[in-house]
Scaffold this active site. Structure first.
Site, PDB file in Angstrom:
ATOM      1  N   THR A 108       0.711  -1.277  -0.008  1.00  0.00           N
ATOM      2  CA  THR A 108       0.156   0.046  -0.029  1.00  0.00           C
ATOM      3  C   THR A 108       0.866   1.459   0.036  1.00  0.00           C
ATOM      4  OG1 THR A 108      -1.952  -0.861   0.919  1.00  0.00           O
ATOM      5  CG2 THR A 108      -1.687   1.281   1.372  1.00  0.00           C
ATOM      6  N   THR A 137       5.354  11.236   7.718  1.00  0.00           N
ATOM      7  CA  THR A 137       5.414  11.162   9.204  1.00  0.00           C
ATOM      8  C   THR A 137       6.877  11.425  10.015  1.00  0.00           C
ATOM      9  OG1 THR A 137       5.781   9.334  11.194  1.00  0.00           O
ATOM     10  CG2 THR A 137       6.000   8.531   8.887  1.00  0.00           C
ATOM     11  N   ASP A 138       7.079  11.786  11.050  1.00  0.00           N
ATOM     12  CA  ASP A 138       8.340  12.139  11.615  1.00  0.00           C
ATOM     13  C   ASP A 138       9.037  10.980  11.767  1.00  0.00           C
ATOM     14  OD1 ASP A 138       6.903  10.964  13.668  1.00  0.00           O
ATOM     15  OD2 ASP A 138       6.849  12.602  14.995  1.00  0.00           O
ATOM     16  N   GLU A 139       8.510   9.792  11.619  1.00  0.00           N
ATOM     17  CA  GLU A 139       9.411   8.442  11.881  1.00  0.00           C
ATOM     18  C   GLU A 139      10.462   8.116  10.614  1.00  0.00           C
ATOM     19  OE1 GLU A 139       7.186   5.048  13.037  1.00  0.00           O
ATOM     20  OE2 GLU A 139       5.900   6.348  14.407  1.00  0.00           O
ATOM     21  N   TYR A 162       7.340  -0.029   8.618  1.00  0.00           N
ATOM     22  CA  TYR A 162       6.315   1.156   8.420  1.00  0.00           C
ATOM     23  C   TYR A 162       7.359   2.533   7.821  1.00  0.00           C
ATOM     24  CZ  TYR A 162       3.510   5.316   9.545  1.00  0.00           C
ATOM     25  OH  TYR A 162       2.863   6.592   9.440  1.00  0.00           O
ATOM     26  N   LYS A 166       7.203   4.432   4.488  1.00  0.00           N
ATOM     27  CA  LYS A 166       6.753   5.968   4.209  1.00  0.00           C
ATOM     28  C   LYS A 166       7.987   6.497   3.565  1.00  0.00           C
ATOM     29  CE  LYS A 166       3.567   7.498   5.393  1.00  0.00           C
ATOM     30  NZ  LYS A 166       2.260   8.072   4.795  1.00  0.00           N
TER      31      LYS A 166
HETATM   32  P1  NAD Z   1      -5.453   5.014   9.474  1.00  0.00           P
HETATM   33  O1  NAD Z   1      -4.839   3.571   9.582  1.00  0.00           O
HETATM   34  O2  NAD Z   1      -6.430   5.472  10.773  1.00  0.00           O
HETATM   35  O3  NAD Z   1      -6.211   5.170   8.203  1.00  0.00           O
HETATM   36  C1  NAD Z   1      -5.973   4.577   6.854  1.00  0.00           C
HETATM   37  C2  NAD Z   1      -6.815   4.674   5.734  1.00  0.00           C
HETATM   38  O4  NAD Z   1      -6.211   4.181   4.705  1.00  0.00           O
HETATM   39  C3  NAD Z   1      -7.875   3.561   6.365  1.00  0.00           C
HETATM   40  O5  NAD Z   1      -9.178   4.315   5.731  1.00  0.00           O
HETATM   41  C4  NAD Z   1      -7.618   2.451   5.252  1.00  0.00           C
HETATM   42  O6  NAD Z   1      -8.876   1.676   4.993  1.00  0.00           O
HETATM   43  C5  NAD Z   1      -6.992   3.226   4.263  1.00  0.00           C
HETATM   44  N1  NAD Z   1      -6.270   2.306   3.303  1.00  0.00           N
HETATM   45  C6  NAD Z   1      -5.320   1.409   3.775  1.00  0.00           C
HETATM   46  N2  NAD Z   1      -4.824   0.729   2.717  1.00  0.00           N
HETATM   47  C7  NAD Z   1      -5.388   1.223   1.370  1.00  0.00           C
HETATM   48  C8  NAD Z   1      -5.281   0.965   0.062  1.00  0.00           C
HETATM   49  N3  NAD Z   1      -4.329   0.060  -0.228  1.00  0.00           N
HETATM   50  N4  NAD Z   1      -6.116   1.541  -0.576  1.00  0.00           N
HETATM   51  C9  NAD Z   1      -7.162   2.330  -0.293  1.00  0.00           C
HETATM   52  N5  NAD Z   1      -7.196   2.752   0.982  1.00  0.00           N
HETATM   53  C10 NAD Z   1      -6.365   2.134   1.996  1.00  0.00           C
HETATM   54  O7  NAD Z   1      -4.447   5.926   9.238  1.00  0.00           O
HETATM   55  P2  NAD Z   1      -4.228   7.669   9.855  1.00  0.00           P
HETATM   56  O8  NAD Z   1      -3.385   7.277  11.270  1.00  0.00           O
HETATM   57  O9  NAD Z   1      -5.481   8.294   9.648  1.00  0.00           O
HETATM   58  O10 NAD Z   1      -2.882   7.892   9.024  1.00  0.00           O
HETATM   59  C11 NAD Z   1      -3.224   8.527   7.856  1.00  0.00           C
HETATM   60  C12 NAD Z   1      -1.888   9.041   7.061  1.00  0.00           C
HETATM   61  O11 NAD Z   1      -1.144   9.822   7.795  1.00  0.00           O
HETATM   62  C13 NAD Z   1      -0.987   7.810   6.856  1.00  0.00           C
HETATM   63  O12 NAD Z   1      -0.379   7.964   5.795  1.00  0.00           O
HETATM   64  C14 NAD Z   1       0.085   7.890   8.076  1.00  0.00           C
HETATM   65  O13 NAD Z   1       1.098   7.511   7.599  1.00  0.00           O
HETATM   66  C15 NAD Z   1       0.154   9.625   8.289  1.00  0.00           C
HETATM   67  N6  NAD Z   1       0.285   9.832   9.623  1.00  0.00           N
HETATM   68  C16 NAD Z   1      -0.074   9.476  10.564  1.00  0.00           C
HETATM   69  C17 NAD Z   1       0.189   9.751  11.918  1.00  0.00           C
HETATM   70  C18 NAD Z   1      -0.624   9.331  13.015  1.00  0.00           C
HETATM   71  O14 NAD Z   1      -0.255   9.801  14.409  1.00  0.00           O
HETATM   72  N7  NAD Z   1      -1.885   8.646  13.074  1.00  0.00           N
HETATM   73  C19 NAD Z   1       1.088  10.909  12.033  1.00  0.00           C
HETATM   74  C20 NAD Z   1       1.903  11.233  10.892  1.00  0.00           C
HETATM   75  C21 NAD Z   1       1.378  10.754   9.649  1.00  0.00           C
HETATM   76  O1  DAU Z   2       4.974   9.788  14.859  1.00  0.00           O
HETATM   77  C1  DAU Z   2       3.893   9.606  13.981  1.00  0.00           C
HETATM   78  C2  DAU Z   2       3.401   8.014  13.898  1.00  0.00           C
HETATM   79  O2  DAU Z   2       2.646   8.086  15.178  1.00  0.00           O
HETATM   80  C3  DAU Z   2       2.483   7.897  12.794  1.00  0.00           C
HETATM   81  O3  DAU Z   2       3.443   7.795  11.598  1.00  0.00           O
HETATM   82  C4  DAU Z   2       1.905   6.356  12.973  1.00  0.00           C
HETATM   83  O4  DAU Z   2       0.995   6.149  12.056  1.00  0.00           O
HETATM   84  C5  DAU Z   2       1.344   6.560  14.261  1.00  0.00           C
HETATM   85  O5  DAU Z   2       0.885   5.158  14.713  1.00  0.00           O
HETATM   86  C6  DAU Z   2       1.984   6.830  15.347  1.00  0.00           C
HETATM   87  O6  DAU Z   2       3.238   5.854  15.613  1.00  0.00           O
HETATM   88  P1  DAU Z   2       3.752   5.278  16.854  1.00  0.00           P
HETATM   89  O7  DAU Z   2       4.323   3.991  16.816  1.00  0.00           O
HETATM   90  O8  DAU Z   2       4.386   6.554  17.727  1.00  0.00           O
HETATM   91  O9  DAU Z   2       2.281   5.206  17.772  1.00  0.00           O
HETATM   92  P2  DAU Z   2       1.788   4.332  18.756  1.00  0.00           P
HETATM   93  O10 DAU Z   2       0.182   4.751  19.174  1.00  0.00           O
HETATM   94  O11 DAU Z   2       1.536   2.774  18.286  1.00  0.00           O
HETATM   95  O12 DAU Z   2       2.580   4.215  19.967  1.00  0.00           O
HETATM   96  C7  DAU Z   2       3.022   5.365  20.523  1.00  0.00           C
HETATM   97  C8  DAU Z   2       4.140   5.220  21.677  1.00  0.00           C
HETATM   98  O13 DAU Z   2       3.492   4.522  22.565  1.00  0.00           O
HETATM   99  C9  DAU Z   2       5.406   4.430  21.204  1.00  0.00           C
HETATM  100  O14 DAU Z   2       6.349   4.738  21.736  1.00  0.00           O
HETATM  101  C10 DAU Z   2       4.667   3.038  21.494  1.00  0.00           C
HETATM  102  C11 DAU Z   2       4.228   3.123  22.847  1.00  0.00           C
HETATM  103  N1  DAU Z   2       3.166   2.030  23.321  1.00  0.00           N
HETATM  104  C12 DAU Z   2       2.344   1.985  22.084  1.00  0.00           C
HETATM  105  C13 DAU Z   2       1.059   1.068  22.395  1.00  0.00           C
HETATM  106  C14 DAU Z   2      -0.036   0.786  21.223  1.00  0.00           C
HETATM  107  C15 DAU Z   2       2.956   1.430  24.261  1.00  0.00           C
HETATM  108  O15 DAU Z   2       3.951   1.764  25.374  1.00  0.00           O
HETATM  109  N2  DAU Z   2       1.814   0.641  24.391  1.00  0.00           N
HETATM  110  C16 DAU Z   2       0.878   0.341  23.544  1.00  0.00           C
HETATM  111  O16 DAU Z   2       0.247  -0.378  24.000  1.00  0.00           O
END
Ligand code: NAD
Ligand code: DAU
Length: 355
Positions: A108, A137-139, A162, A166
């Site tokens: 994807t 993402t900052d990652e 992941y 990205k």
């Molecule tokens: P999410 O997992 O909640 O949502 C992802 C969406 O993409 C879902 O609706 C899913 O059905 C759709 N999707 C997945 N694969 C697909 C495919 N092959 N074709 C069409 N649709 C597809 O994700 P999110 O947390 O909303 O993140 C959205 C974007 O922001 C991502 O690109 C992620 O890398 C980026 N991002 C997320 C965070 C965060 O903290 N969540 C931070 C920085 C950047």
């Molecule tokens: O930094 C941006 C990213 O933030 C996005 O690109 C990703 O899509 C989003 O999932 C998020 O990634 P993280 O790995 O930082 O998020 P997560 O919520 O999984 O975890 C946040 C922090 O908490 C991380 O250091 C791992 C820790 N964690 C997470 C879970 C789910 C725990 O300690 N316990 C947990 O059960």
């Protein structure tokens, strides 16, 4: 300033994508059409957009259940709606899942992004006003040492499947600007929080476990640092950069709000204890340190000077207010969490989308 009218939002049924579609229709004065392209993985829930569907469905809002890896299906959607803008959220987004099964992330996040770029390249010409905005993402920058910050010029150093997927997507997007003159921008955000986040991510998982009196699993020593950005502020950054950003450029958008995981979970416990009338310490006693995530990045920290100076964006929701709103949303939307956990919403999808 770009006039964006027929906008393909990918991943619009996910956490940030659905917040973005609400924001676009309700907070920006946008008067065009949104075509939400989403495959509906476990993370995609069209029920997030009921309000939009009811108000704009069939006139200014359209949903297409399409996998972005399917080039021919994308072709049809680009033709049908004369897409002039892509705002690309769709991704596999959960780090733990990428460790368990990286293939879906490559598929994807890399191939899907490539397909979208190819669709744009096929149709759009340099200077024709069409635009591709990619969400990252900052990652991708890797793990930051104490006191260090990631700038847009910092070399990429992704360390999980992941973040590697990205990073690959980001490089592809920039290469299309450089090589083909495609108009592109990228925003790089930190950890988002707010309504509609799938309860596998830290904050909603902890809230849900508290309500079910289950252990609160903190990875490793709990001292990993994340920078928290309210999802609405991420949406405004995406929109402002899509409209005003310079082609070929990348902009960091963070919360400038760093917390160790353990501090954050403890704070959340306190808020939840107060809001649910529990005695102080009631939820804190559920905190359980568990085995660490493999390759767990220690700290992320974005420098946001560029987006502030060049675009005029800034965060508008402080952490206290944002956490309060987020906790209230989960307390008031218990059924949403139950539905996404039990898969009941899949029934809703089948009924409403004849799938
Ligand atoms: P999410 O997992 O909640 O949502 C992802 C969406 O993409 C879902 O609706 C899913 O059905 C759709 N999707 C997945 N694969 C697909 C495919 N092959 N074709 C069409 N649709 C597809 O994700 P999110 O947390 O909303 O993140 C959205 C974007 O922001 C991502 O690109 C992620 O890398 C980026 N991002 C997320 C965070 C965060 O903290 N969540 C931070 C920085 C950047
Ligand atoms: O930094 C941006 C990213 O933030 C996005 O690109 C990703 O899509 C989003 O999932 C998020 O990634 P993280 O790995 O930082 O998020 P997560 O919520 O999984 O975890 C946040 C922090 O908490 C991380 O250091 C791992 C820790 N964690 C997470 C879970 C789910 C725990 O300690 N316990 C947990 O059960």
């Amino acid at each position: 300033m770009r006039k964006l009218q027929n906008i393909m939002v990918t991943g619009g049924c996910g956490f940030i994508g659905s917040n973005f579609i609400h924001y676009l229709f309700e907070d920006t004065g946008f008067d065009g059409r949104v075509i939400n392209v989403d495959k509906l993985t476990y993370a995609g829930n069209p029920a997030n957009l009921v309000r939009i569907e009811q108000k704009y469905g069939g006139t200014r809002y359209f949903f297409e259940r399409v996998d972005i890896v399917d080039f021919d299906a994308l072709d049809a959607v680009f033709d049908k709606y004369d897409i002039d803008t892509v705002i690309h959220f769709a991704a596999e987004s959960h780090v733990d899942r990428s460790i368990h099964g990286p293939k879906a992330f490559i598929r994807t996040n890399v191939l899907g992004t490539f397909n979208l770029l190819e669709q744009a390249r096929k149709r759009w010409r340099p200077g024709d006003g069409r635009h591709f905005h990619h969400i990252s993402t900052d990652e991708v920058y890797g793990s930051a040492e104490p006191g260090d910050y990631f700038y847009e010029t910092t070399a990429y150093s992704p360390r999980s499947p992941y973040s590697a997927s990205k990073a690959a997507a980001d490089h592809l997007v920039r290469s299309y600007a450089n090589t083909y003159g495609l108009s592109t921008t990228v925003t790089i955000a930190s950890n988002n929080y707010g309504p509609y986040q799938f309860p596998e991510k830290l904050l909603p998982l902890m809230i849900n476990n508290m309500l079910e009196e289950k252990p609160l699993p903190v990875y490793g020593d709990g001292m990993n640092v994340r920078d928290w950005l309210y999802v609405g502020d991420h949406c405004s950054a995406v929109w402002m950069v899509a409209v005003h950003g310079k082609s070929g450029q990348t902009y960091n958008a963070g919360g400038e709000n760093e917390w160790t995981n353990i501090e954050l979970v403890q704070r959340l416990c306190g808020i939840m204890e107060a809001k649910t009338g529990k005695t102080p310490g009631h939820y804190k006693r559920l905190i359980t340190f568990v085995k660490d995530r493999p390759g767990h990045d220690r700290r992320y920290a974005l420098n946001c000077d560029k987006i502030k100076k060049q675009i005029g964006w800034k965060q508008s929701v402080d952490f206290e207010e944002g956490l309060d709103k987020t906790v209230d949303w989960y307390l008031n939307n218990r059924q949403w969490v139950e539905n996404v956990k039990t898969g009941e919403y899949r029934e809703w999808i089948r009924k409403n989308y004849s799938i």
